[in-house]
Enzyme design. Structure first.
Site, PDB file in Angstrom:
ATOM      1  N   GLU A 173       0.832  -1.203   0.000  1.00 50.49           N
ATOM      2  CA  GLU A 173       0.000   0.000   0.000  1.00 50.49           C
ATOM      3  C   GLU A 173       0.871   1.260   0.000  1.00 50.49           C
ATOM      4  O   GLU A 173       1.863   1.326   0.720  1.00 50.49           O
ATOM      5  CB  GLU A 173      -0.903   0.018   1.240  1.00 50.49           C
ATOM      6  CG  GLU A 173      -1.927  -1.097   1.247  1.00 50.49           C
ATOM      7  CD  GLU A 173      -2.860  -1.031   2.455  1.00 50.49           C
ATOM      8  OE1 GLU A 173      -2.793  -0.066   3.232  1.00 50.49           O
ATOM      9  OE2 GLU A 173      -3.677  -1.970   2.604  1.00 50.49           O
ATOM     10  N   GLU A 196      -8.622   1.871  -4.475  1.00 50.66           N
ATOM     11  CA  GLU A 196      -9.723   1.595  -3.553  1.00 50.66           C
ATOM     12  C   GLU A 196     -10.500   2.868  -3.228  1.00 50.66           C
ATOM     13  O   GLU A 196      -9.925   3.892  -2.820  1.00 50.66           O
ATOM     14  CB  GLU A 196      -9.157   0.962  -2.262  1.00 50.66           C
ATOM     15  CG  GLU A 196     -10.245   0.602  -1.264  1.00 50.66           C
ATOM     16  CD  GLU A 196      -9.794  -0.393  -0.197  1.00 50.66           C
ATOM     17  OE1 GLU A 196      -8.679  -0.946  -0.295  1.00 50.66           O
ATOM     18  OE2 GLU A 196     -10.589  -0.628   0.743  1.00 50.66           O
TER      19      GLU A 196
HETATM   20  O1  KIV Z   1      -6.757  -6.887   1.854  1.00 51.08           O
HETATM   21  C1  KIV Z   1      -7.587  -6.820   0.945  1.00 51.08           C
HETATM   22  O2  KIV Z   1      -8.563  -7.582   0.893  1.00 51.08           O
HETATM   23  C2  KIV Z   1      -7.404  -5.797  -0.090  1.00 51.08           C
HETATM   24  C3  KIV Z   1      -8.556  -5.557  -1.009  1.00 51.08           C
HETATM   25  C4  KIV Z   1      -9.587  -4.759  -0.343  1.00 51.08           C
HETATM   26  C5  KIV Z   1      -8.101  -4.948  -2.292  1.00 51.08           C
HETATM   27  O3  KIV Z   1      -6.392  -5.179  -0.138  1.00 51.08           O
END
Ligand code: KIV
Length: 279
Positions: free
Chosen positions: A130, A197
Site C-alpha cells: 500500500e 480503492e
Molecule cells: O486486503 C484486501 O482484501 C485488499 C482488497 C480490499 C483490495 O487489499
C-alpha cells in the site's frame, strides 16, 4: 461461453497485460484458505488476492494492522496449494499476497526480506504493497530482486489511523493529482498492476486511461481494467458491512445459520444420525 472458460491457461503478469491491451476485464477476489481458493480457481478467476483483510474477516480484528508476516505466509501457502490443483489440471489464477503493516514501511532492506519470505515460503507469484511516493524505495528494491509488485492507492487501510475514516478518497483536486502522480510513478518503476480503492469513478477512469498496466478497482467505478472484492463480502458471510460498491451475490450468513439451526434441532430431537447414517 465466457472468455475465461476458453482460456484456462495459467495467468501471469504478462497475461494480465494482454487482457488490458485487448480490453478484457480482469476478475480478482480474496482467499485465505485452501477450500475457498480451490472454488475460486476452479470457477476461472484471474487473480486471487491473499489480502491482509484476513485480519478482519478471519481473525476478527477491527483493522488490518495486527496481522503478522507469519500469518500471511500461512494463509498464502494454503491458497497456493489449492491453485496447483484445479479441475482442469492446470494452475490458473495469479496469487498475489499483501505485505502486512510494519513489514515494508520505512526500511527497504526489511521490505525486501519480507517479500522474499512470502515468495519462498508460500510459493505465491507476487506481492502487493500500500502507498505511493512514501514506499517507492521499498517497492523498487523488491522489484530489483525480481519479485512482481502490485501497488495499492486511494483508501489504504493500513494507514487508517492517519486518515481516521474509511470515506471516499481523492475527491479534491490536490489529492486526486497526487494519486495520479503516484500511479504513474508505480508504473514507471515497474509495478505490473495497481489496485485503486474507494475513489470517484471519473478518477478511476483517468488513471486507467493514463496507465499502460492494469488498474483493478474496489469502489473505483466501472471504467478501470478489472474489479476486486473481499469474497466474504460478496458471499454475504460478513453481515455488517454495506458500502455502496459492494454487490452481494449470496446471503451465506443466513443460509449457514439456518443450516446450523436445523442440525442443532436434529441432534436435540435424536433425529440425527438416522438408521442410514450409522455403521
Ligand atoms: O486486503 C484486501 O482484501 C485488499 C482488497 C480490499 C483490495 O487489499
Amino acid at each position: 461461453m465466457s472468455v475465461h472458460k476458453k482460456t484456462p491457461k495459467r495467468v501471469t503478469t504478462h497475461v494480465l497485460q494482454t487482457m488490458k491491451d485487448n480490453g478484457e476485464k480482469i476478475s480478482m477476489l480474496t482467499a485465505y484458505d485452501y477450500s475457498m481458493a480451490r472454488i475460486l480457481s476452479d470457477a476461472g478467476l484471474d487473480i486471487i488476492l491473499v489480502g491482509d483483510s484476513a485480519s478482519n474477516v478471519i481473525a476478527g480484528h477491527v483493522t488490518t494492522l495486527p496481522i503478522t508476516l507469519d500469518q500471511m505466509i500461512y494463509h498464502a501457502s494454503s491458497v497456493v496449494r489449492a491453485v496447483r490443483l484445479t479441475v482442469t489440471g492446470t494452475t490458473r489464477p495469479l496469487v498475489v499476497v499483501d505485505l502486512p503493516f510494519g513489514t515494508y514501511q520505512g526500511n527497504t532492506r526489511k521490505a525486501l526480506k519480507s517479500a522474499i519470505r512470502i515468495m519462498k515460503e508460500s510459493g505465491a507469484h507476487a506481492v502487493k504493497l500500500e502507498g505511493g511516493a512514501e514506499v517507492k524505495g521499498s517497492i523498487s528494491r523488491i522489484l530489483k530482486a525480481g519479485v512482481p509488485v502490485m501497488g495499492h492507492l486511494g483508501l489504504i487501510p493500513q494507514s487508517i489511523y492517519k486518515f481516521g475514516t474509511y470515506t471516499v478518497r481523492a475527491k479534491k483536486d490536490e489529492e486526486a493529482d497526487r494519486l495520479i502522480n503516484d500511479a504513474l510513478m508505480l508504473e514507471k518503476i515497474g509495478c505490473f498492476g495497481i489496485v485503486l480503492e474507494k475513489i470517484p469513478a471519473e478518477l478511476g477512469k483517468k488513471v486507467a486511461e493514463a496507465l499502460r498496466i492494469p488498474v483493478i478497482g474496489i469502489g473505483a467505478g466501472p471504467y478501470v481494467d478489472g474489479q476486486v472484492l473481499v469474497t466474504h463480502d460478496l458471499l454475504g458471510i460478513t453481515k455488517d458491512f454495506h458500502p455502496r460498491f459492494l454487490r452481494r451475490y449470496l446471503n451465506l450468513y443466513d443460509d449457514i445459520k439456518g443450516a446450523v439451526s436445523n442440525y442443532i434441532e436434529d441432534v436435540k430431537m435424536k433425529d440425527f444420525p438416522n438408521e442410514k447414517e450409522q455403521y
